[in-house]
Scaffold this motif. Structure first.
Motif, mmCIF file in Angstrom:
data_model
loop_
_atom_site.group_PDB
_atom_site.id
_atom_site.type_symbol
_atom_site.label_atom_id
_atom_site.label_comp_id
_atom_site.label_asym_id
_atom_site.label_seq_id
_atom_site.Cartn_x
_atom_site.Cartn_y
_atom_site.Cartn_z
ATOM 1 N N UNK A 92 0.824 -1.219 0.000
ATOM 2 C CA UNK A 92 0.000 0.000 0.000
ATOM 3 C C UNK A 92 0.854 1.263 0.000
ATOM 4 N N UNK A 93 2.163 1.096 0.010
ATOM 5 C CA UNK A 93 3.123 2.208 -0.016
ATOM 6 C C UNK A 93 2.825 3.249 1.067
ATOM 7 N N UNK A 94 2.658 2.754 2.271
ATOM 8 C CA UNK A 94 2.307 3.612 3.397
ATOM 9 C C UNK A 94 3.441 4.575 3.729
ATOM 10 N N UNK A 95 4.683 4.142 3.568
ATOM 11 C CA UNK A 95 5.799 5.039 3.870
ATOM 12 C C UNK A 95 5.786 6.264 2.952
ATOM 13 N N UNK A 96 5.485 6.063 1.680
ATOM 14 C CA UNK A 96 5.393 7.193 0.750
ATOM 15 C C UNK A 96 4.177 8.059 1.077
ATOM 16 N N UNK A 97 3.082 7.427 1.492
ATOM 17 C CA UNK A 97 1.886 8.169 1.881
ATOM 18 C C UNK A 97 2.193 9.102 3.042
ATOM 19 N N UNK A 98 2.967 8.620 4.010
ATOM 20 C CA UNK A 98 3.311 9.444 5.173
ATOM 21 C C UNK A 98 4.213 10.613 4.788
ATOM 22 N N UNK A 99 5.166 10.359 3.916
ATOM 23 C CA UNK A 99 6.147 11.386 3.562
ATOM 24 C C UNK A 99 5.626 12.395 2.546
ATOM 25 N N UNK A 100 5.029 11.881 1.446
ATOM 26 C CA UNK A 100 4.629 12.743 0.332
ATOM 27 C C UNK A 100 3.260 12.326 -0.192
ATOM 28 N N UNK A 101 2.237 12.835 0.449
ATOM 29 C CA UNK A 101 0.878 12.431 0.103
ATOM 30 C C UNK A 101 0.499 12.825 -1.321
ATOM 31 N N UNK A 102 0.896 13.984 -1.758
ATOM 32 C CA UNK A 102 0.523 14.416 -3.112
ATOM 33 C C UNK A 102 1.196 13.558 -4.173
ATOM 34 N N UNK A 103 2.449 13.199 -3.944
ATOM 35 C CA UNK A 103 3.141 12.336 -4.895
ATOM 36 C C UNK A 103 2.533 10.933 -4.880
ATOM 37 N N UNK A 104 2.140 10.455 -3.707
ATOM 38 C CA UNK A 104 1.465 9.159 -3.576
ATOM 39 C C UNK A 104 0.183 9.154 -4.407
ATOM 40 N N UNK A 105 -0.579 10.239 -4.331
ATOM 41 C CA UNK A 105 -1.829 10.336 -5.095
ATOM 42 C C UNK A 105 -1.566 10.433 -6.595
ATOM 43 N N UNK A 106 -0.531 11.154 -6.990
ATOM 44 C CA UNK A 106 -0.228 11.250 -8.418
ATOM 45 C C UNK A 106 0.233 9.900 -8.969
ATOM 46 N N UNK A 107 0.937 9.124 -8.167
ATOM 47 C CA UNK A 107 1.328 7.765 -8.579
ATOM 48 C C UNK A 107 0.093 6.897 -8.799
ATOM 49 N N UNK A 108 -0.890 7.019 -7.904
ATOM 50 C CA UNK A 108 -2.132 6.258 -8.061
ATOM 51 C C UNK A 108 -2.860 6.655 -9.338
ATOM 52 N N UNK A 109 -2.903 7.941 -9.610
ATOM 53 C CA UNK A 109 -3.568 8.430 -10.813
ATOM 54 C C UNK A 109 -2.879 7.891 -12.063
ATOM 55 N N UNK A 110 -1.558 7.886 -12.058
ATOM 56 C CA UNK A 110 -0.817 7.353 -13.199
ATOM 57 C C UNK A 110 -1.075 5.871 -13.388
ATOM 58 N N UNK A 111 -1.133 5.122 -12.289
ATOM 59 C CA UNK A 111 -1.417 3.684 -12.374
ATOM 60 C C UNK A 111 -2.801 3.440 -12.952
#
Length: 109
Positions: free
Chosen positions: A81-100
């Motif tokens: 679930x890439x929780x570590x990235x969610x904690x550090x950079x939420x906007x980048x985590x969301x953009x990664x989801x959008x790209x996927x």
């Protein structure tokens, strides 16, 4: 766990009932993540969830991160679930989801 797996694997079940199942399980993902089969079900739910629900799941996993990190299945769930990235950079985590999601839509026929 097999029932949940069958629901999410089925192409004959629409997206809306799958989202309702994810909604029913919200609040229980930390408990699911501590067992092997539950962790697998939580991963399936996460994969089928939309972006808003994935955010809710990730927030729940962040809150229970210490408990999840104590088990192997919990660590796998945190990683998937890439929780570590969610904690550090939420906007980048969301953009990664959008790209996927765009890639999946592009290649699904």
């Amino acid at each position: 766990s097999r029932v949940i797996d069958a629901v999410f694997a089925s192409v004959s079940i629409a997206v809306k009932p799958k989202q309702k199942l994810v909604d029913l399980l919200l609040g229980n993902f930390v408990a699911l993540g501590t067992s092997t089969y539950g962790s697998f079900c939580a991963q399936r739910c996460y994969a089928a969830a939309n972006t808003d629900r994935k955010r809710q799941i990730a927030q729940e996993l962040v809150a229970g991160e210490r408990k999840l990190a104590a088990t192997q299945s919990g660590r796998i769930l945190l990683s998937k679930c890439r929780v570590d990235k969610f904690k550090r950079q939420q906007t980048e985590w969301e953009s990664d989801l959008t790209q996927q999601q765009r890639k999946l839509e592009l290649f699904s026929d």
